[in-house]
Design an enzyme around this catalytic site. Structure first.
Site, short mmCIF file in Angstrom:
data_model
loop_
_atom_site.label_atom_id
_atom_site.label_comp_id
_atom_site.label_asym_id
_atom_site.label_seq_id
_atom_site.Cartn_x
_atom_site.Cartn_y
_atom_site.Cartn_z
N ARG A 63 0.81 -1.22 0.00
CA ARG A 63 0.00 0.00 0.00
C ARG A 63 0.84 1.26 0.00
O ARG A 63 0.35 2.34 -0.35
CB ARG A 63 -1.01 -0.04 1.15
CG ARG A 63 -2.04 -1.14 0.91
CD ARG A 63 -3.06 -1.27 1.98
NE ARG A 63 -2.45 -1.60 3.25
CZ ARG A 63 -3.11 -1.64 4.39
NH1 ARG A 63 -4.40 -1.38 4.41
NH2 ARG A 63 -2.50 -1.95 5.50
N GLU A 100 4.43 -8.25 13.07
CA GLU A 100 3.68 -8.59 14.27
C GLU A 100 3.18 -10.03 14.24
O GLU A 100 2.85 -10.60 15.26
CB GLU A 100 2.53 -7.61 14.52
CG GLU A 100 1.58 -7.41 13.37
CD GLU A 100 1.99 -6.32 12.39
OE1 GLU A 100 1.09 -5.66 11.87
OE2 GLU A 100 3.19 -6.15 12.10
#
Length: 177
Positions: A63, A100
């Site tokens: 993105r 993460e």
């Protein structure tokens, strides 16, 4: 940034995606709205404008590819993609980092950044800081000077800003606790 604020409610939370316990911040509704997209690019450019001169805007896959090129155009700078491993056709340098929920490797063409280039790094989200840290390492390994790091969203609870621990200016348009 006040115009951006009027559109920021178009960022939606998707709970338990891509895995249970993760809340994904989906910017696609914001990008699908022409006024929201324009306000986002305007707000990002306004922040980056204070870091001029900028030679190159690095956008991180995926993105970051959407946001960085229009900002680069408005700044009169070039755009360089930092891509996932194996996606660039010419010789590259690479860095592996932790996410993460896993790990990844990113690459940039060896000739994409020249020594002394003033580089702005852009991505959509700052989470744990691993992606931006890897992009920073790539830029500096090629002799570039990172003059700023800019994201649309920051997920403060994941501690990315603290992990980056740099004197490089870092800005986010929206910060979630």
């Amino acid at each position: 940034m006040s115009d951006f604020a009027a559109h920021s409610d178009r960022i939606r939370a998707v709970v338990d995606w891509p895995e249970p316990g993760v809340t994904f911040r989906d910017i696609t509704p914001l990008l699908a709205d022409p006024e929201g997209l324009a306000a986002t690019v305007d707000a990002l450019t306004d922040v980056a404008d204070s870091w001029r001169p900028i030679d190159t805007v690095v956008g991180i896959e995926a993105r970051g590819f959407v946001l960085a090129p229009p900002v680069a155009l408005r700044l009169g700078a070039g755009f360089v993609p930092v891509r996932k491993a194996g996606k660039l056709p010419a010789p590259t340098v690479s860095r592996t980092y932790d996410l993460e929920y896993g790990s990844a490797t990113v690459e940039v063409h060896r000739d994409a950044i020249s020594p002394g280039d003033r580089v702005l790094i852009m991505d959509d989200v700052l989470a744990t800081g691993g992606t931006i840290a890897a992009a920073r390492e790539l830029v500096t390994s090629l002799g570039g000077v990172v003059i700023g790091e800019l994201v649309l969203l920051e997920l403060a609870a994941l501690g990315g800003r603290d992990r980056l621990g740099s004197d490089t200016p870092l800005a986010a348009l929206v910060t979630y606790p």
